[in-house]
Design a protein around this motif. Sequence first.
Motif, mmCIF file in Angstrom:
data_model
loop_
_atom_site.group_PDB
_atom_site.id
_atom_site.type_symbol
_atom_site.label_atom_id
_atom_site.label_comp_id
_atom_site.label_asym_id
_atom_site.label_seq_id
_atom_site.Cartn_x
_atom_site.Cartn_y
_atom_site.Cartn_z
ATOM 1 N N GLU A 51 -24.203 -44.114 -10.176
ATOM 2 C CA GLU A 51 -23.967 -45.398 -9.510
ATOM 3 C C GLU A 51 -22.642 -45.992 -9.956
ATOM 4 N N CYS A 57 -22.375 -57.772 -6.480
ATOM 5 C CA CYS A 57 -23.190 -58.789 -5.804
ATOM 6 C C CYS A 57 -22.411 -59.498 -4.704
ATOM 7 N N ASN A 58 -21.193 -59.001 -4.447
ATOM 8 C CA ASN A 58 -20.321 -59.600 -3.423
ATOM 9 C C ASN A 58 -20.013 -61.071 -3.716
ATOM 10 N N TYR A 374 -27.705 -50.298 -11.522
ATOM 11 C CA TYR A 374 -28.290 -51.539 -11.012
ATOM 12 C C TYR A 374 -29.766 -51.663 -11.395
ATOM 13 N N ASP A 384 -30.493 -58.801 -2.683
ATOM 14 C CA ASP A 384 -30.838 -57.723 -1.751
ATOM 15 C C ASP A 384 -29.542 -57.093 -1.266
ATOM 16 N N ARG A 385 -29.115 -56.050 -1.939
ATOM 17 C CA ARG A 385 -27.829 -55.427 -1.632
ATOM 18 C C ARG A 385 -27.865 -54.659 -0.316
ATOM 19 N N GLU A 386 -29.053 -54.422 0.222
ATOM 20 C CA GLU A 386 -29.182 -53.710 1.499
ATOM 21 C C GLU A 386 -29.130 -54.658 2.696
ATOM 22 N N HIS A 387 -29.289 -55.937 2.446
ATOM 23 C CA HIS A 387 -29.348 -56.917 3.547
ATOM 24 C C HIS A 387 -28.435 -58.100 3.235
ATOM 25 N N ASP A 388 -27.149 -57.845 3.368
ATOM 26 C CA ASP A 388 -26.125 -58.887 3.258
ATOM 27 C C ASP A 388 -26.143 -59.624 1.926
ATOM 28 N N PHE A 389 -26.593 -58.946 0.887
ATOM 29 C CA PHE A 389 -26.577 -59.520 -0.464
ATOM 30 C C PHE A 389 -27.353 -60.839 -0.537
ATOM 31 N N LYS A 390 -28.443 -60.879 0.181
ATOM 32 C CA LYS A 390 -29.262 -62.088 0.209
ATOM 33 C C LYS A 390 -29.703 -62.472 -1.195
#
Length: 425
Positions: A51, A57-58, A374, A384-390
């Motif tokens: 990884e 985390c944007n 991670y 949630d790194r798979e969904h727009d860093f929610k």
Amino acid sequence: MTDVFSIPSYRFPEGFLWGSATAAHQIEGNNIHSDKWKSEQDTRKIYPDAEASGMACNHYNMVEEDVALIKTLGHGAFRLGVEWARIQPCEGVFDQEATEHYLKELALLKENGIKTFVTLVHFSVPQWFAEKEGWGNLENYKYFEAYLHYIVPKIAPLVDFWCVFNEFNLEMGEVGLKRKFNQVICHARAYHLIKQYSSAPVSTAHALIHHFAKRQYDAFDKAAQAWTDVLMHEYFFHAIRTGELVVPTVGSVFDKEIKDTCDYWAINLYTRELVDTRVPNMNGARFPFNKMQMISMPFYHEEFFPEAMYHCLNRLKDRPVYITENGVSAKNDEFRLVYIAEYLCALSEAIKDGVDVRGYLHWSLMDNWEWGSYIPQFGLVGVDREHDFKRMPKPSAYFYREIIEHNGYEPEMLKKYLKELPRLS
């Protein structure tokens, strides 16, 4: 065995500062000019499945949302990094966009009433600096000095607390000991430079580990405990208190410019480490009766030992203390609820015994890149790194907010979020 539900009420001094901590490389994403980024890419060439930090985390692109979240969670302070590799991606070249980015982020925090703890170097440095041997060559301070003269006066009006470095005391081995010797000197020089532009208190975040002799009445383990403590901790505290820098096997120097270059002790504290002279590296294994593997990989944080908070802080009664990191890596957030209740109780006991602790920053605000994976999750907030860093606040985030609101703890607070003691299986 302890029963967390039996912990009585405790309070903190009036004006106590509460907040959370982060590191730039671990949350911002795409720190492409840093030595850590280069190391990650090199690792992937050998191990393609390894990884890398990637977008992390944007946070770099979500500053406004994250500042709003910090305020919503009641944090009065936030520790963040100003990433040298972004601001000076090439030797002699300063990036105006990155500079403006950090100015805007710091201004936004201040506008929302959040005090700023700014870390200037949190492990990562520009790759060009690393290629010059980094902190291994004391002559390289001139590059750091040029950077400080550029960035410090610009951000100084927006900084409430400075952390020059993060945890360089963890360096061990021949190369590591030389680096930490040099970094104490660099810290002191940076302290005096910062003071040219800022009256805010300055320190360096120190990883304070309770090194614990596995056999408490064994002469070998006790001697190794004392030796480890000197190499990891006492060399730094002694240098700041006296001006005498002594790193065994490296050498010593007396420099009055080193003395008193920490206005406060910035302490990162997690747990204890067992010292065992019966194994080659003296790194003792956890006792099986209190080892807790709370994530799906071996990790240093597999034991709750709140006594470390009490015992370690009692050596620091000569100046104010701020806990700049404290937290637990656990997939099950219920363990974090227990950890917070226990460690803050230990912190309150240290204060009762005369340690001038003035603030606490939980590590971390959010689940982040943990220097290789991670999987370790320290965050009060999930990502949630798979969904727009929610961003997804956990129960521990709201439990911690109640502690902040009351400036203390009541058993009823914990019972709202935890019905029974968590289990690993």
